[in-house]
Design a protein around this motif. Structure first.
Motif, short mmCIF file in Angstrom:
data_model
loop_
_atom_site.label_atom_id
_atom_site.label_comp_id
_atom_site.label_asym_id
_atom_site.label_seq_id
_atom_site.Cartn_x
_atom_site.Cartn_y
_atom_site.Cartn_z
N GLY A 16 8.75 15.55 2.38
CA GLY A 16 7.41 15.09 2.62
C GLY A 16 7.29 13.53 3.18
O GLY A 16 6.47 13.46 4.20
N LEU A 17 7.97 12.66 2.79
CA LEU A 17 7.95 11.10 3.40
C LEU A 17 8.06 11.39 4.97
O LEU A 17 7.58 10.63 5.61
N ARG A 18 9.07 12.20 5.50
CA ARG A 18 9.18 12.09 6.77
C ARG A 18 7.93 12.72 7.62
O ARG A 18 7.71 12.12 8.65
N ASN A 19 7.54 13.88 7.02
CA ASN A 19 6.38 14.53 7.65
C ASN A 19 4.95 13.24 7.43
O ASN A 19 4.24 13.51 8.16
N MET A 20 4.99 12.27 6.64
CA MET A 20 4.10 11.34 6.37
C MET A 20 4.06 10.41 7.21
O MET A 20 3.25 9.51 7.27
N ILE A 21 5.24 9.89 7.91
CA ILE A 21 5.55 8.61 8.85
C ILE A 21 4.31 8.32 9.77
O ILE A 21 3.96 7.23 9.93
N PRO A 22 3.99 9.46 10.71
CA PRO A 22 3.03 9.29 11.53
C PRO A 22 1.71 8.99 11.13
O PRO A 22 0.96 8.12 11.56
N SER A 23 1.38 9.59 9.99
CA SER A 23 0.00 9.23 9.27
C SER A 23 0.19 7.87 8.63
O SER A 23 -0.88 6.95 8.72
N PHE A 24 1.32 7.26 8.16
CA PHE A 24 1.42 6.08 7.58
C PHE A 24 1.38 4.92 8.75
O PHE A 24 0.77 3.96 8.63
N VAL A 25 1.83 5.27 9.94
CA VAL A 25 1.61 4.45 11.08
C VAL A 25 0.21 4.34 11.41
O VAL A 25 -0.18 3.04 11.70
N SER A 28 1.06 4.01 19.91
CA SER A 28 2.19 4.73 20.62
C SER A 28 3.50 4.80 19.92
O SER A 28 4.06 5.93 19.97
N LEU A 29 3.73 4.13 18.98
CA LEU A 29 4.74 4.28 18.06
C LEU A 29 4.51 5.42 17.29
O LEU A 29 5.46 6.32 17.13
N SER A 30 3.47 5.73 16.68
CA SER A 30 3.02 6.88 16.05
C SER A 30 3.29 7.98 16.93
O SER A 30 3.76 9.20 16.44
N LEU A 53 -5.34 -2.39 -2.43
CA LEU A 53 -6.18 -1.36 -3.30
C LEU A 53 -6.68 -0.38 -2.23
O LEU A 53 -6.61 0.99 -2.56
N PHE A 54 -7.43 -0.72 -1.38
CA PHE A 54 -8.33 0.06 -0.53
C PHE A 54 -7.41 1.02 0.20
O PHE A 54 -7.56 2.29 0.28
N THR A 55 -6.29 0.44 0.91
CA THR A 55 -5.55 1.32 1.92
C THR A 55 -4.45 2.18 0.78
O THR A 55 -4.41 3.38 1.34
N SER A 56 -4.30 1.65 -0.34
CA SER A 56 -3.19 2.60 -1.14
C SER A 56 -4.30 3.90 -1.60
O SER A 56 -3.76 5.07 -1.77
N ALA A 57 -5.60 3.72 -1.96
CA ALA A 57 -6.45 4.94 -1.99
C ALA A 57 -6.21 6.03 -1.04
O ALA A 57 -6.09 7.23 -1.19
N TYR A 58 -6.34 5.64 0.21
CA TYR A 58 -6.18 6.50 1.36
C TYR A 58 -4.95 6.79 1.53
O TYR A 58 -4.48 8.19 2.11
N MET A 59 -3.91 6.09 1.34
CA MET A 59 -2.48 6.59 1.55
C MET A 59 -2.12 7.66 0.45
O MET A 59 -1.33 8.60 0.55
N SER A 75 0.76 -1.14 0.16
CA SER A 75 -0.07 -0.02 -0.02
C SER A 75 0.99 1.17 0.07
O SER A 75 0.45 2.33 -0.48
N PHE A 76 1.92 1.27 0.65
CA PHE A 76 3.04 2.34 0.66
C PHE A 76 3.24 2.50 -0.72
O PHE A 76 3.20 3.69 -1.17
N ILE A 77 3.70 1.64 -1.43
CA ILE A 77 4.33 1.68 -2.90
C ILE A 77 3.16 2.19 -3.69
O ILE A 77 2.97 3.21 -4.39
N GLY A 78 1.86 1.48 -3.69
CA GLY A 78 0.63 1.98 -4.30
C GLY A 78 0.26 3.40 -3.97
O GLY A 78 -0.05 4.12 -4.99
N GLY A 79 0.09 3.68 -2.64
CA GLY A 79 -0.22 4.71 -2.25
C GLY A 79 0.73 6.13 -2.82
O GLY A 79 0.22 7.13 -3.10
N LEU A 80 1.75 5.86 -2.82
CA LEU A 80 2.90 6.67 -3.47
C LEU A 80 2.84 6.98 -5.01
O LEU A 80 2.96 8.12 -5.36
N LEU A 81 2.54 5.74 -5.69
CA LEU A 81 2.29 6.02 -7.08
C LEU A 81 1.09 6.87 -7.31
O LEU A 81 1.06 7.58 -8.16
N LEU A 82 0.14 6.22 -6.58
CA LEU A 82 -1.18 7.12 -7.17
C LEU A 82 -1.02 8.63 -6.43
O LEU A 82 -1.65 9.34 -7.32
N GLY A 83 -0.48 8.89 -5.59
CA GLY A 83 -0.51 10.08 -5.07
C GLY A 83 0.33 11.19 -6.09
O GLY A 83 -0.19 12.13 -6.29
#
Length: 232
Positions: free
Chosen positions: A152-161, A217-219, A108-114, A44-52
């Protein structure tokens, strides 16, 4: 008290709750839940990055179909997407393992949100950096690759978690197509014993809570670390 809350059904089946029949059979329970979530999260990370990236393309012929796909998937319940993959993939590719159909649906579902997380992360970078990079001779994609995305990816990490936490809970829907993750294992044990539904489902609720709380907690820790680095 034991009559109303007998934990022996948990202790007697604890290994089955955790790993199913593994290593003498397929992986199940918590182990399969984490496997489904981890694989789906990476894809989903790969798919979300490409879709984004494609959804903010300068070319309408690329941008609009991608946006239509994202909005279509985001506008449907995950259960429907799982059913789509469960019936569509075997029709297209022959026999496909249930685990793979669920991974594809979750991806597919998570890529759309990511993808929206990726867009928000990119748009959060000051436009001046893009203009400065282009003025030095970098192309649009070079600017995105070397200047914008690393920040941007550094700022996205908490949202990805946080999305990964949601993904762990979403794996519970896999039981509807017979995938032996934690909820399916609990249902099997409950159908076999027919006497301890409260104990069984309270236990899996606690397991889901522990898993989700750990990643939440990690997030929060990652958000604190990122805020501290920005302050420096």
């Amino acid at each position: 008290m034991e009559q109303f809350f007998n934990i022996s059904v948990i202790t007697d089946n604890f290994t089955y709750f955790m790993i199913g029949r593994f290593p003498h059979g397929p992986l199940g329970g918590v182990g399969l839940t984490l496997y489904l979530a981890a694989v789906s999260c990476v894809l989903s990370f790969i798919g979300g990055l490409l879709l984004g990236l494609l959804s903010i393309s300068r070319y309408p012929v690329v941008r609009y179909p991608v946006l239509a796909f994202i909005n279509l998937i985001r506008g449907m319940p995950l259960l429907m997407v799982i059913f789509w993959m469960y019936f569509l993939m075997p029709a297209l590719f022959g026999k496909v393992a249930e685990n793979n159909t669920v991974i594809m649906a979750l991806t597919l579902f998570t890529s759309a949100y990511m993808s929206r997380i990726v867009v928000a992360g990119i748009e959060g970078i000051p436009k001046g950096q893009t203009e400065a990079a282009i003025s030095t001779g970098l192309t649009h994609w070079q600017t995105m690759r070397y200047i914008i995305l690393p920040q941007g990816l550094r700022n996205m990490i908490p949202s990805f978690v946080n999305q990964f936490v949601s993904l762990i809970k979403d794996t519970s829907l896999a039981f509807i197509v017979g995938v032996s993750e934690l909820t399916h294992v609990a249902t099997q044990i409950n159908n076999r014993t027919m006497a301890f539904p409260t104990e069984i489902f309270v236990f899996i609720a606690i397991v889901y809570f522990i898993l989700c709380y750990a990643f939440t907690s990690l997030s929060r820790w990652l958000e604190g670390r990122l805020a501290w680095r920005k302050a420096i």
